[in-house]
Design a protein around this motif. Structure first.
Motif, short mmCIF file in Angstrom:
data_model
loop_
_atom_site.label_atom_id
_atom_site.label_comp_id
_atom_site.label_asym_id
_atom_site.label_seq_id
_atom_site.Cartn_x
_atom_site.Cartn_y
_atom_site.Cartn_z
N ALA B 276 0.84 -1.30 0.09
CA ALA B 276 -0.01 0.15 0.01
C ALA B 276 0.82 1.33 0.02
O ALA B 276 1.89 1.18 0.73
CB ALA B 276 -0.88 0.19 1.09
N THR B 277 0.59 2.28 -0.82
CA THR B 277 1.28 3.36 -0.86
C THR B 277 0.49 4.84 -1.17
O THR B 277 -0.29 4.67 -1.82
CB THR B 277 2.19 3.23 -2.35
N ASN B 311 12.12 2.22 -6.14
CA ASN B 311 12.16 3.35 -6.70
C ASN B 311 10.69 3.75 -7.27
O ASN B 311 10.24 3.50 -8.37
CB ASN B 311 12.93 3.49 -7.81
N ASP B 312 9.93 4.63 -6.38
CA ASP B 312 8.66 5.04 -6.81
C ASP B 312 8.69 6.38 -7.33
O ASP B 312 7.93 6.72 -8.17
CB ASP B 312 7.62 5.30 -5.62
N THR B 313 9.70 7.32 -6.76
CA THR B 313 9.81 8.59 -6.76
C THR B 313 10.33 9.27 -7.94
O THR B 313 10.25 10.28 -8.69
CB THR B 313 10.10 9.31 -5.63
N GLY B 314 11.73 8.52 -8.22
CA GLY B 314 12.41 9.11 -9.16
C GLY B 314 11.98 9.22 -10.76
O GLY B 314 12.46 10.09 -11.60
N TRP B 315 10.95 8.51 -10.87
CA TRP B 315 10.37 8.49 -12.37
C TRP B 315 9.89 9.86 -12.76
O TRP B 315 9.91 10.36 -13.81
CB TRP B 315 9.15 7.46 -12.52
N THR B 348 4.69 1.21 -11.28
CA THR B 348 3.47 1.33 -11.42
C THR B 348 2.66 1.97 -10.41
O THR B 348 1.67 2.68 -10.88
CB THR B 348 2.94 -0.62 -11.32
N THR B 349 3.18 2.03 -9.22
CA THR B 349 2.59 2.84 -8.19
C THR B 349 3.05 4.43 -8.41
O THR B 349 2.20 5.42 -8.47
CB THR B 349 2.93 2.42 -6.83
N VAL B 696 10.00 -6.26 -22.56
CA VAL B 696 8.47 -5.75 -22.62
C VAL B 696 7.59 -6.48 -21.37
O VAL B 696 6.33 -6.05 -21.42
CB VAL B 696 7.83 -6.06 -23.95
N GLY B 697 8.07 -7.04 -20.53
CA GLY B 697 7.23 -7.89 -19.43
C GLY B 697 6.51 -6.79 -18.55
O GLY B 697 5.55 -7.29 -17.97
N GLU B 698 6.96 -5.56 -18.38
CA GLU B 698 6.33 -4.77 -17.24
C GLU B 698 6.10 -3.59 -18.00
O GLU B 698 4.92 -3.03 -17.23
CB GLU B 698 7.50 -4.44 -16.21
N ILE B 699 6.32 -2.69 -18.96
CA ILE B 699 5.86 -1.82 -19.27
C ILE B 699 4.49 -1.63 -19.78
O ILE B 699 3.93 -0.41 -19.57
CB ILE B 699 6.68 -1.32 -20.67
N GLY B 700 3.54 -2.51 -19.91
CA GLY B 700 2.21 -2.72 -20.42
C GLY B 700 1.47 -2.08 -19.22
O GLY B 700 0.31 -1.67 -19.38
N ILE B 701 1.91 -2.57 -17.98
CA ILE B 701 1.08 -1.96 -16.88
C ILE B 701 1.20 -0.59 -16.38
O ILE B 701 0.49 0.13 -15.82
CB ILE B 701 1.18 -2.97 -15.55
N VAL B 702 2.57 -0.27 -16.72
CA VAL B 702 3.04 1.46 -16.17
C VAL B 702 2.24 2.31 -16.77
O VAL B 702 2.11 2.36 -18.05
CB VAL B 702 4.39 1.55 -16.28
N GLY B 703 1.40 3.18 -16.11
CA GLY B 703 0.58 4.24 -16.70
C GLY B 703 -0.93 3.89 -16.92
O GLY B 703 -1.70 4.63 -17.11
#
Lengths: 338, 732
Positions: B276-277, B311-315, B348-349, B696-703
């Motif tokens: 939880a974030t 790393n949640d914030t650096g993005w 993701t978060t 490509v395993g992860e980019i699909g969920i981000v955003g």
């Protein structure tokens, strides 16, 4: 899951005899709910009496224009039966709003009536629950109660009945035929499920030594003006936050007869005959539907996480009645709400 | 290249649909004993007494292991460290002592001749606890959260710039605990043979589990083999060793017998989860839509015994050009198990918060959300002020917007309708890293023209078997059918855990390096043939194609590989190499995406339908457009779940997860998923690695969740900042 004995019932009398002789035994038909509950150590039957081979799979016309549905008719067979689709589309729609195709294939008519609540605490033996362990308390009352009752709850229990099919059966004023040691009797659908009161461990008025043998539908099917509208947290395969079975008979734009039953809001399918009676003679419009919604929800009471269900129910009732009046019932396959 | 880049069906598909593919709980063995786990009913305290008498009296029960009677395991917490667990803290030790650290903690293991007996006996174990006060609620514990020292370095003076900014937006965005919920249950089958153990475990890293078990049980590496040939989904939950593996080993050693341990769905909720974030964003902008200041603070839960964070914030400071940026990451300790990586952990978060905040900023600035992002576009990594190896995010915006029809969007909320439904169009940016890891790999080419490629990587369902076969077939010049792939075995050449989207790049370059050794040897064999047509060819002119060794400058000139091997009296050519990637700190390596979502919301009832998603992805060279598309679609479905459905409900009075099953924990079902269009934009990249692969395993969920949340705002005019966006949040 505890160890249990397994036996088959050879006929209805044998089934009654077996259960009367062993009060801790349970009947099993489709097992879609019972097996889950056994795995979680919630149901702990000493014996399973398999009734799935009994000759209760017929759907027959009754002399007075109704239908008699055998207790072992699978939910999917019932939903897709030609007579049900034509004469009781509200029932077909409600069944298809519930569970998944796989579960409906397995689940029986009688079993659907006897499914137990989906209260999180009922399902977790590490927590208090008066329904599962009488006297242990109700953790839902001050806990996670999003799925819980807004009508007819008690200090002891705020659980809801999870069935969709039963909401339609309540609206259609079905009768439940049961057999016991003293012979057969008929229970009006409104009397079959009970409110929790201080004995929430009892979901129904079915006696421990009785078996459901059939559900009978009266002739009146409301096949022209009906809708089953189920609102839930995803678009399929979720239990109702609020479900509405609405059925009308209209004379031009005036309500001649109305039926209104709610699911997901109480320990039983919720119906108020006085509200339906008051709808007779009213115009079939949003204003009268809103009055009916206000009336049926007049005693509604929310808890921390489910208070929204009162307003949601109000809007869902108006919508379902509007759909019914317009002859555009909610589709269960196209998820857009009409 | 015959196979690379083409849509290729899974080579392991037939095995999976026929049941020939065996999973950890399927491994065939004779004489198995079965385990059932008993778990803690309370979140914190001590086991006062544990009474196993009734369980032991059940016929068929072999033993009940608890902290009181278990065989020896390592005492030092350090012995339980694994390759990818948090650096700070002390890992969980199953059945170690009487301490309860979370509800659902394993406290006894019942062993029996049959699974049903073990399960029944487990219900008879009686436990008395000494309960202690506990805390599980992030919204309360945030007050006590402590800062971690690893956020990206700040630049400028974000607070000052924010205070001076013409347009400011500040808000908090909340993500509840989410669970991975892979279809396959966690399981371990430990086969005992004269003191040697072969373990079929559900894991994303056989070597990680192997090393962990050797350390925990002080076993010599050659006495233990870990296999995970197939996996029914992981999503990060299988990166660290989970407790089924050490408990199966403990049991096998105690009984000196093979043991199968399969966890229940409910028990899996106490393994690990996405924390939880709370994401707090403060964006300051000039009226023209350029950013002056970015502040991003994340407050996330972790357990009492380990400091898990990503790393949640650096993005936020990476993705958009801003002269001032600062980051804070704080951890709130709660009495739950340690969180874990879950698909694009951190991004993701963190990007969910950022991309919702950017949408709100666009509204405040009265400019189009894409236009805002283009005005803040950065061609350089903002942290280190270095260029990217490639960044075709502009193309993602352009192609995604065109496919979606974004130019027909009326920016005014509640302005678009379809009958009784409000229509909303939202978008967001996605970003992830293009990681790559040192990987060893073996190729055996036999004289019948068949190659076997082996590597310890697991295929967690993403399609690794298939891309390995494709890359090997192309680089060895063989038909796809002539390549056999072996994965997921600790005795195979070393590979890291399967995660981070690094597998495609890592394994492909290991193939390339090893295949090149095969090519060299075939060249030598071909030259040695009498009257060889390649006698004068130099190595750099030699290629492998169509089963032949050919002269690239004249492809008609060549010999069959099988002939060369036969003449050289070689039955097999075997090479194993380890590929290492060149260090390059002068370039940033990232994948990007632009996601567009359409929602339709019933105005009266708040029912939300996600009717369209377009996800345009820039991720370098796509090895297999079919399995890659599935990866992006799966990520989008995960994003739909995150936006609308997923939430692990915790009763904070009991400290217990209450919807620990997939009836009550909602993930999207078919009815919730409509059209998903995946676009791979062209992104040639010779800098990231020789083959230009990014993963490509992860980019699909981000955003994705942000795009949906932004669409819900556009539809309804209501900004819901705590996920999931359930219909009650839209009523009223």
């Amino acid at each position: 899951m505890i160890n249990f004995q397994y036996a088959r019932a050879t006929d209805i009398a044998d089934a009654v005899r077996q259960i009367a002789g062993e009060p801790t035994a349970k009947f099993i038909a489709g097992g879609t709910n019972l097996i889950d509950l056994m795995k979680e150590n919630i149901e702990r039957p000493s014996r399973l009496i398999d009734i799935s081979r009994l000759p209760l799979k017929q759907i027959e016309e009754t002399g007075d224009g109704g239908l008699r549905i055998g207790a072992l008719v699978p939910n999917s067979d019932l939903a897709y039966h030609a007579l049900i689709e034509r004469r009781y589309p509200l029932l077909a729609s409600a069944i298809l709003a519930g569970a998944s195709a796989q579960l409906r294939n397995m689940a029986s008519t009688g079993g659907n009536l006897l499914q137990r609540t989906r209260c999180y605490y009922f399902y977790d033996t590490a927590t208090p629950c008066n329904k599962r362990a009488p006297g242990s308390g109700c953790a839902a009352r001050y806990g996670l109660n999003r799925m819980h009752a807004i009508l007819g709850s008690s200090e002891a229990c705020i659980a809801t009945h999870p069935s969709d099919m039963c909401v339609a059966l309540a609206a259609l004023e079905a009768n439940v035929h049961v057999a016991g040691p003293g012979g057969e009797r008929v229970i009006a659908f409104a009397d079959f499920h009970r409110l929790p009161g201080d004995t929430p461990e009892r979901d129904t008025t079915l006696r421990a030594d009785e078996i459901i043998i059939a559900v009978e539908l009266p002739a009146r099917g409301f096949a022209t003006h009906y809708s089953y509208l189920k609102i839930r947290d995803r678009l399929s395969y979720a239990f109702a936050l609020v479900a509405v079975a609405a059925a009308l008979e209209l004379e031009r734009d005036t309500i001649k007869e109305a039926r209104l039953a709610l699911g997901g809001v109480a320990h039983k399918p919720w119906r108020d005959v006085a509200v339906e009676k008051a709808m007779r003679g009213e115009p079939a419009n949003r204003a009268s539907f809103a009055r009916a919604a206000d009336a049926i929800l007049r005693d509604a009471r929310g808890f921390e996480h489910n208070a929204f269900k009162i307003e949601l129910a109000r809007r869902a009732i108006v919508r379902a009645l509007t759909q019914a009046a317009a002859g555009t019932p909610q589709s269960q396959s196209v998820k857009k709400i009409r | 290249m015959v196979y690379i880049g083409t849509p290729t069906s899974r080579v392991d598909g037939p095995a999976k649909v026929t049941g020939a593919a065996k999973y950890a709980g399927d491994a065939a063995a004779s004489g198995l004993a079965y385990g059932a786990v008993v778990t803690s009913a309370i979140p914190k305290g001590r086991i006062a007494t544990i009474d196993t008498g009734a369980a032991l009296r059940v016929a068929g029960v072999l033993d009940v292991l608890t902290h009181e009677n278990r065989p020896r395991m390592a005492r030092r917490a350090a012995a339980y460290k694994d390759d990818v667990g948090p650096e700070q803290g002390s890992p969980f030790r199953p059945l170690y002592d009487d301490t309860i650290m979370f509800s659902g903690q394993p406290i006894a293991l019942v062993l029996a001749e049959e699974w049903e007996i073990a399960r029944f006996a487990a219900s008879l174990v009686r436990v008395e606890y000494e309960a202690e006060p506990f805390a599980t609620d992030l919204r309360v514990e945030r007050e006590r959260a402590v800062a971690v020292d690893e956020p990206p370095k700040p630049r400028g003076n974000a607070d000052k710039a924010y205070a001076a900014a013409a347009i400011r937006h500040e808000a908090e965005y909340f993500i509840p605990i989410e669970h991975h919920n892979p279809m396959e249950l966690y399981a371990s089958t430990a086969l005992w043979e004269d003191g040697k153990l072969t373990i079929y475990d559900k894991t994303q890293g056989v070597l990680n589990v192997h090393n962990y078990l050797c350390s925990v049980f002080d076993m010599k590496p050659d006495k233990l083999r870990v296999l995970s040939p197939f996996m029914g989904g992981g999503f990060g939950s299988g990166l660290r060793p989970q407790y089924e593996a050490p408990l199966a080993v403990l049991a096998a050693r105690a009984l000196e017998r093979s043991v199968r341990l399969v966890l229940t769905r409910q028990q899996m909720y106490a393994l690990c989860y996405r924390p939880a974030t709370i994401e707090r964003l403060a964006l300051g902008a000039a009226p023209g839509g350029t950013l002056d200041s970015v502040s991003h603070e994340a407050i996330a839960v972790t357990s009492q015994y380990e400091d898990y964070f990503r790393n949640d914030t650096g993005w936020s400071g990476l993705l958009y050009k801003s002269p001032n940026a600062k980051y804070v990451h704080r951890l709130a300790r709660v009495d739950l198990p340690t969180p874990s990586d879950m698909r694009a952990p951190g991004a993701t978060t963190g990007v969910y918060g950022l991309e919702c905040a950017m949408d709100e900023l666009a509204v405040a600035l009265k400019i189009d959300p894409i236009a805002l992002r283009l005005r803040c576009y950065s061609d350089r990594d903002q942290h280190d002020d270095i260029p990217y190896t490639s960044k075709q995010l502009r193309k993602c915006y352009r192609q995604g917007a065109a496919a979606f029809g974004w130019d027909r969007r009326n920016p005014k909320p509640r302005s678009m309708r379809d009958g009784s439904e409000l229509v909303g169009w939202g978008m967001a940016t996605g970003v992830w890293e293009a990681l790559q890891m040192d990987t060893a790999l073996r190729i055996v080419l036999t004289a019948n023209g068949h190659a076997e490629v082996s590597c310890a990587f697991s295929d967690i369902g993403t399609g690794t078997y298939t891309i390995v076969a494709q890359v090997a077939a192309d680089l060895l010049g063989l038909p796809l059918e002539a390549v056999t792939v072996r994965l997921g075995d600790s005795t195979l050449p070393q590979a890291p855990v399967e995660g981070g989207s690094w597998t495609a790049a890592s394994v492909s370059h290991a193939i390339a390096k090893t295949a090149d050794e095969i090519r060299k040897e075939l060249w030598r064999l071909a030259k040695a043939m009498p009257n060889s047509p390649l006698g004068a060819c130099r190595l750099e002119d030699i290629a492998l194609a169509d089963g032949r060794i050919i002269d690239k400058t004249d492809s008609g000139r060549g010999v069959a590989m099988t002939d060369a091997m036969r003449h050289g009296r070689r039955d097999r050519l075997e090479h194993e190499t380890t590929n290492s990637f060149a260090e390059d700190d002068k370039h940033a390596r990232n994948t990007h995406s632009a996601i567009f979502a359409e929602v339709k919301v019933d105005e009266e009832l708040g029912v939300i339908r996600v009717t369209r998603v377009v996800n345009a992805v820039a991720a370098g060279r796509i090895l297999n457009t079919k399995t890659a598309r599935s990866q992006i679609m799966g990520g989008v479905v995960g994003g739909i779940g995150m936006a609308l459905h997923e939430e692990t409900l915790i009763d904070h009075t009991l400290g217990r997860m209450m919807n620990a099953n997939i009836a009550e924990y909602h993930v999207p079902v078919n009815a919730d998923v409509h059209d998903i269009e995946v676009i791979f934009v062209d992104e040639p990249d010779e800098l990231v690695n020789p083959l230009g692969i990014k993963g490509v395993g992860e980019i699909g969920i981000v955003g994705t969740a942000a795009a949906i949340a932004n669409a819900v705002y556009h539809a309804t005019g209501k900004r819901v900042r705590d996920l999931p966006i359930t219909l009650d949040k839209l009523l009223g």
